[in-house]
Design a protein around this motif. Structure first.
Motif, short mmCIF file in Angstrom:
data_model
loop_
_atom_site.label_atom_id
_atom_site.label_comp_id
_atom_site.label_asym_id
_atom_site.label_seq_id
_atom_site.Cartn_x
_atom_site.Cartn_y
_atom_site.Cartn_z
N VAL A 60 0.84 -1.20 0.00
CA VAL A 60 0.00 0.00 0.00
C VAL A 60 0.87 1.25 0.00
CG1 VAL A 60 -1.80 1.28 1.24
CG2 VAL A 60 -1.76 -1.22 1.33
N GLN A 61 0.46 2.25 -0.77
CA GLN A 61 1.02 3.59 -0.64
C GLN A 61 0.12 4.34 0.34
OE1 GLN A 61 3.87 5.06 -1.86
NE2 GLN A 61 3.30 6.74 -0.49
N ILE A 62 0.63 4.59 1.55
CA ILE A 62 -0.17 5.22 2.59
C ILE A 62 -0.48 6.66 2.20
CG2 ILE A 62 -0.25 5.85 5.02
CD1 ILE A 62 -0.27 2.85 4.53
N ASP A 63 -1.74 7.06 2.38
CA ASP A 63 -2.14 8.44 2.09
C ASP A 63 -1.40 9.41 3.00
OD1 ASP A 63 -3.88 7.62 0.14
OD2 ASP A 63 -5.65 7.65 1.44
N LYS A 64 -1.08 10.57 2.47
CA LYS A 64 -0.45 11.62 3.24
C LYS A 64 -1.48 12.24 4.19
CE LYS A 64 2.71 14.74 4.32
NZ LYS A 64 3.84 14.39 5.18
N PHE A 65 -1.11 12.36 5.45
CA PHE A 65 -1.99 12.99 6.43
C PHE A 65 -2.21 14.44 6.04
CE2 PHE A 65 -2.45 15.31 10.55
CZ PHE A 65 -3.71 14.83 10.86
N ASP A 66 -3.48 14.85 5.97
CA ASP A 66 -3.84 16.19 5.51
C ASP A 66 -4.42 16.98 6.67
OD1 ASP A 66 -4.79 18.47 4.30
OD2 ASP A 66 -5.74 17.44 2.62
N PRO A 67 -3.61 17.82 7.33
CA PRO A 67 -4.12 18.58 8.48
C PRO A 67 -5.29 19.49 8.13
CG PRO A 67 -1.72 18.68 8.38
CD PRO A 67 -2.19 18.09 7.09
N GLU A 68 -5.22 20.12 6.96
CA GLU A 68 -6.27 21.07 6.60
C GLU A 68 -7.61 20.36 6.39
OE1 GLU A 68 -8.16 24.39 6.31
OE2 GLU A 68 -6.01 24.28 6.79
N ALA A 69 -7.58 19.21 5.74
CA ALA A 69 -8.82 18.44 5.54
C ALA A 69 -9.41 18.01 6.88
CB ALA A 69 -8.54 17.22 4.67
N GLU A 70 -8.55 17.65 7.82
CA GLU A 70 -9.04 17.24 9.14
C GLU A 70 -9.61 18.44 9.90
OE1 GLU A 70 -9.88 14.28 11.99
OE2 GLU A 70 -9.46 14.31 9.84
N ARG A 71 -9.03 19.61 9.73
CA ARG A 71 -9.58 20.82 10.36
C ARG A 71 -10.97 21.11 9.81
NH1 ARG A 71 -4.35 23.00 9.35
NH2 ARG A 71 -3.09 23.16 11.24
N GLN A 72 -11.11 20.97 8.51
CA GLN A 72 -12.41 21.23 7.89
C GLN A 72 -13.46 20.24 8.38
OE1 GLN A 72 -11.75 21.24 3.64
NE2 GLN A 72 -10.41 23.04 3.72
N ARG A 73 -13.05 18.98 8.55
CA ARG A 73 -13.99 17.98 9.05
C ARG A 73 -14.43 18.33 10.47
NH1 ARG A 73 -14.51 13.85 12.37
NH2 ARG A 73 -12.45 14.18 13.24
N MET A 74 -13.48 18.74 11.31
CA MET A 74 -13.80 19.11 12.68
C MET A 74 -14.74 20.31 12.71
SD MET A 74 -12.41 16.97 14.76
CE MET A 74 -12.53 17.89 16.30
N ALA A 75 -14.46 21.28 11.84
CA ALA A 75 -15.32 22.47 11.79
C ALA A 75 -16.73 22.11 11.36
CB ALA A 75 -14.71 23.50 10.83
N ALA A 76 -16.85 21.21 10.38
CA ALA A 76 -18.17 20.78 9.91
C ALA A 76 -18.93 20.05 11.00
CB ALA A 76 -18.01 19.87 8.68
N ASN A 77 -18.25 19.26 11.81
CA ASN A 77 -18.90 18.54 12.90
C ASN A 77 -19.43 19.49 13.96
OD1 ASN A 77 -18.44 16.07 11.75
ND2 ASN A 77 -16.71 15.52 13.07
N GLN A 78 -18.65 20.56 14.21
CA GLN A 78 -19.07 21.51 15.24
C GLN A 78 -20.29 22.32 14.81
OE1 GLN A 78 -15.51 23.72 16.06
NE2 GLN A 78 -14.49 21.99 17.06
N GLU A 79 -20.43 22.49 13.49
CA GLU A 79 -21.59 23.22 12.98
C GLU A 79 -22.84 22.37 13.10
OE1 GLU A 79 -20.67 24.30 9.02
OE2 GLU A 79 -19.12 25.74 9.57
#
Length: 664
Positions: free
Chosen positions: A645-664
Motif C-alpha cells: 500500500v502507498q499510505i495516504d499523506k496525512f492532511d491537516p487542513e482536511a481534518e480541520r475542515q472535518r472538525m469544523a463541519a462537525n461543530q456546525e
C-alpha cells in the motif's frame, strides 16, 4: 422463474475475472505455488505484471457461466513472487545469443528474427504463491486461505485484476470477521455502524509508471476496519523518514473520527520522543494540537507556553514523590546504612482521622518530611506552610533550644521556621525524651520522626551523616507548579476521551524514561483495577515511538511496558508501537501483534526477523530495496494476507475542515 444463467451472473466470482486482463495459464500447481505461462503481449495489455502483484486463476469462463460446473466455481488468488523457467528457455537463450552475435549495429537492424522464433521468445514463466481460494456460499463471497484440492489436468486461465476486482480482493473481510467487528464495536461502546476508512492505495513496486501513473491505470483504495485497532496491538516498522509518523497521525485522526461518529470516548496518549506530534513543523504543516485544540492536552518536562508540567510536585503528591526518592536511592545503591533503610521504609500513608493519636503523629511526620525536602533543595510552592499540633510543654522545650519564640505549629509554620523548629526539637529530645501528652507513655518523637529530624540536621547522635544530601538526585523530578499527581491527571483526561501528547524531546533522557514508565504503569493498573471490580475500563490507545527502548527483547514480561503490550488488550488498552529495529523488540510482543505497517528496512537481519510473521517473507527483497516514503506492506487483523500500500499523506487542513463541519 429465473434461468440458471441469470442466477450465475450474480456470482461475485465472475466479477473477479476480467477477460481483457488475461495474462496466461497455470502450467503447474500444488498447495503452495502455482507456475504461470505468460506472454509479452498479454502483459502489455494488462499494464504489466509487477513483482508481488495479485493474480487470479479460474477454470470457468466468466462470459459463459452456464457452461461452468459446480466444481469449477472457485477462483484461486495468487501473488507473483518472481520468474519461473520454461522447458524451452535454454534453447531460446542460445538462439538469442547467436542472433546477437550476428548483429553489426548496436540497434540490431542487420537481421531480424523470423516471426515464429520471435513469437516463441515472448513466452515466459511466473512463480506465484497460492494465497487462497474464493468461493460463494449462500450468496456470500468467502476466501479460504489455502487450496482444498487441485487438478493438474485442469486448464486454469490467469487474469490480473484491476479496478473493482482488485478493490474487492484487497478490501476483503469474510462474513465471520465482519460480524466479529460489529460485536467488538458494541463491546467497546461504539454506537451505530462503524465504516471502514481509507488508509491508502494499492502499490506493488517502487517503479509505478504502469500500474499507477499510466492513463489506463486506476489507483485502487485500501480500507481498514476501525475495530482492528481498538483493543489490539499495531506495529509501525521502518527506517527513519519513511512514513512512520505520518501513519501514526493517520491512526490518531481515524480513532478521533470513530469516537466522534460513535459518540464514544476514546482516549489517546502519544509518547512523542522527537516532538513532532506536539509541535508544528514544515513537513507536516500542522501539529495535532493545532488540529484538535479543544481535545488535545500537551505535557513537557520543562515549563513552556501551551504545555502542562510533566514532573511531580513532591510537596503535594507525597507518595508519588517519595516513591521516586525511594527508587533513586535503591538504584544508586544508597540503602546501605541504618538511617537510610529506616527512611526508605517510612510510611506517608494518611491514617483514618478516627485514629486520633496516629493521625496527629502522621501530621507531624509529613511536616518533618516536607521540611526535609526544603533543606535538601526542593523548591516549595509559594506560601507553603506546615501545620501540626504540639503541646505547650513541647513548644516550650523547642523555643528554649531555638533561642526564640517560634509560632505555634497549629497556626502554621513557614518551611524556614519549620527547619528551626525541628532542629530545636531534636536538641530538646536529646537532653530529655519528650513524652506524648496523651498519657500513654509513648515518646513524642517516635522512630520515624527521629529519622527525619536526624536527616534534617545531618547528625545521628553526635555523628555526622549525609542526611538530606542523599535526596538531591531526585530534585530533577520535582516541580513546584503542579497541584495534582501527573499520572492520575493524565488518566482522567484519557477517560474523558482527550488526546494527550507527552513531548519527550526536551529534558534529561533518564527522567523522561522514568516519568513515561510511571504514567504507563498508572494507565495499566487503573484500567486493570476497574476491570477486576467488574466495571468497564475506558478505551485508551497508547502510541510509542522508538519502542525498542521500552519493550526490548531482554525485558521481563512482568515489567510495565511488556505487560501493557501483552495484557493491555484485555483492559481495552490498544498499543501502537513504532520502531526501526524489529530484531530488538520483545519476541513475545511481536508474536501477539495483530496489525502491521512495514515500510523500508535497510538490512537482511531485520527482514529475516520480520519474515517469521505472516507472508512478509514474500516482500523481503522489496523492503530492502524500495525506500519510497509511505510505501508500506500492510497486514491487518481482518485481512487474510499482506497488501502492498502507498499510505495516504496525512492532511491537516482536511481534518480541520472535518472538525469544523462537525461543530456546525
Amino acid at each position: 422463474m429465473q434461468n440458471v444463467n441469470s442466477i450465475l451472473k450474480k456470482s461475485p466470482l465472475a466479477e473477479l475475472l476480467q477477460s481483457e486482463n488475461f495474462v496466461g495459464w497455470v502450467y503447474a500447481i500444488d498447495y503452495e505455488f502455482a507456475y504461470v505461462m505468460t506472454n509479452d503481449l498479454w502483459k502489455y495489455k494488462a499494464l504489466g505484471i509487477p513483482h508481488n502483484c495479485f493474480l487470479v486463476a479460474a477454470s470457468f469462463d466468466p462470459q459463459n457461466l452456464t457452461q461452468a460446473s459446480e466444481d469449477e466455481m472457485e477462483v484461486i488468488l495468487l501473488r507473483v513472487l518472481g520468474s519461473a523457467k520454461l522447458p524451452q528457455d535454454d534453447d531460446l537463450v542460445r538462439t538469442k545469443i547467436d542472433h546477437f552475435k550476428d548483429q553489426k549495429s548496436p540497434m540490431g537492424t542487420d537481421r531480424e528474427l523470423d516471426d515464429i522464433t520471435r513469437s516463441e521468445m515472448q513466452f515466459s514463466g511466473l512463480k506465484c504463491r497460492v494465497l487462497g481460494t474464493f468461493f460463494v456460499d449462500q450468496d456470500e463471497l468467502w476466501l479460504g486461505s489455502d487450496l482444498e484440492s487441485f487438478a493438474t489436468a485442469t486448464r486454469l486461465n490467469v487474469y490480473r485484476p484491476h479496478g473493482k476486482a482488485l478493490e474487492t480482493i484487497v478490501n476483503y473481510v469474510d462474513p465471520i470477521r465482519r460480524n466479529a467487528a460489529r460485536e467488538m464495536a458494541e463491546q467497546l461502546g461504539l454506537k451505530g455502524e462503524i465504516k471502514p476508512f481509507q488508509i491508502g492505495t494499492v502499490r506493488y513496486t517502487s517503479t509505478d509508471r504502469l500500474h499507477r501513473r499510466a492513463v489506463r491505470a486506476e489507483k485502487v483504495p485500501v480500507f481498514v476496519q476501525p475495530a482492528d485497532f481498538l483493543g489490539r496491538r499495531t506495529a509501525v516498522l521502518g527506517m527513519t523518514r519513511t512514513g512512520k509518523s505520518n501513519m501514526i497521525k493517520q491512526m490518531v485522526s481515524v480513532v478521533k473520527r470513530v469516537a466522534d461518529a460513535s459518540q464514544a470516548r476514546i482516549g489517546q496518549i502519544i509518547y512523542d520522543i522527537n516532538g513532532e506530534y506536539a509541535n508544528a513543523n514544515q513537513q507536516d504543516k500542522g501539529a495535532l494540537a493545532d488540529i484538535y485544540p479543544k481535545d488535545t492536552v500537551r505535557y513537557r518536562m520543562l515549563e513552556a507556553e501551551g504545555f502542562r508540567e510533566l514532573r511531580t510536585n513532591f510537596y503535594e503528591q507525597l507518595n508519588e514523590g517519595f516513591g521516586i526518592i525511594q527508587r533513586e536511592l535503591e538504584e544508586a545503591n544508597r540503602v546501605t546504612t541504618d538511617y537510610v533503610r529506616a527512611f526508605v521504609n517510612l510510611s506517608l500513608d494518611e491514617p483514618d482521622k478516627g485514629e486520633f493519636s496516629e493521625y496527629k503523629r502522621w501530621q507531624v511526620r509529613v511536616a518533618a518530611y516536607k521540611t526535609l525536602l526544603y533543606v535538601a533543595g526542593f523548591e516549595p510552592p509559594a506560601n507553603l506552610k506546615v501545620r501540626f499540633d504540639a503541646s505547650k510543654e513541647i513548644r516550650t522545650s523547642v523555643n528554649s533550644k531555638a533561642g526564640e519564640n517560634l509560632p505555634d505549629p497549629s497556626q502554621g509554620l513557614t518551611l524556614e521556621q519549620a527547619k528551626k523548629w525541628f532542629l530545636a526539637l531534636r536538641l530538646a529530645n536529646q537532653e530529655s525524651s519528650l513524652k506524648s501528652s496523651s498519657g500513654n507513655g509513648k515518646d513524642w518523637v517516635d522512630d520515624a520522626l527521629q529519622t527525619l529530624i536526624n536527616m534534617i540536621a545531618q547528625r545521628q547522635g553526635n555523628t555526622y551523616i549525609s542526611g538530606h544530601r542523599i535526596l538531591t538526585d531526585a530534585i530533577k523530578y520535582h516541580s513546584p507548579n503542579r497541584t495534582s499527581e501527573v499520572a492520575d491527571e493524565i488518566y482522567e483526561l484519557l477517560r474523558d476521551g482527550k488526546i494527550v501528547i507527552l513531548d519527550l524531546s526536551v529534558g534529561d533522557a533518564r527522567i523522561r524514561e522514568k516519568v513515561s514508565t510511571r504514567i504507563a504503569q498508572k494507565i495499566f493498573q487503573n484500567s486493570m483495577q476497574i476491570f477486576v471490580e467488574g466495571r468497564t475500563p475506558p478505551n485508551i490507545v497508547v502510541y510509542i515511538e522508538e519502542a525498542h527502548n521500552l519493550i526490548g527483547k531482554g525485558m521481563d514480561l512482568t515489567e510495565t511496558w511488556p505487560r501493557l503490550a501483552k495484557e493491555g488488550a484485555k483492559y481495552r488498552i490498544s498499543l501502537v508501537y513504532a520502531t526501526q529495529e524489529v530484531s530488538s523488540m520483545h519476541p513475545n510482543i511481536l508474536a501477539n501483534t495483530e496489525n502491521w505497517f512495514i515500510t523500508h528496512l535497510n538490512n537482511a537481519r531485520e527482514v529475516k526477523e520480520l519474515s517469521q510473521f505472516y507472508d512478509f517473507e514474500d516482500f523481503g527483497d522489496s523492503l530492502i530495496r524500495a525506500q519510497d516514503v509511505g510505501f508500506a506492506r500492510v497486514k491487518m487483523l481482518s485481512s487474510p494476507f499482506v497488501i502492498p500500500v502507498q499510505i495516504d499523506k496525512f492532511d491537516p487542513e482536511a481534518e480541520r475542515q472535518r472538525m469544523a463541519a462537525n461543530q456546525e
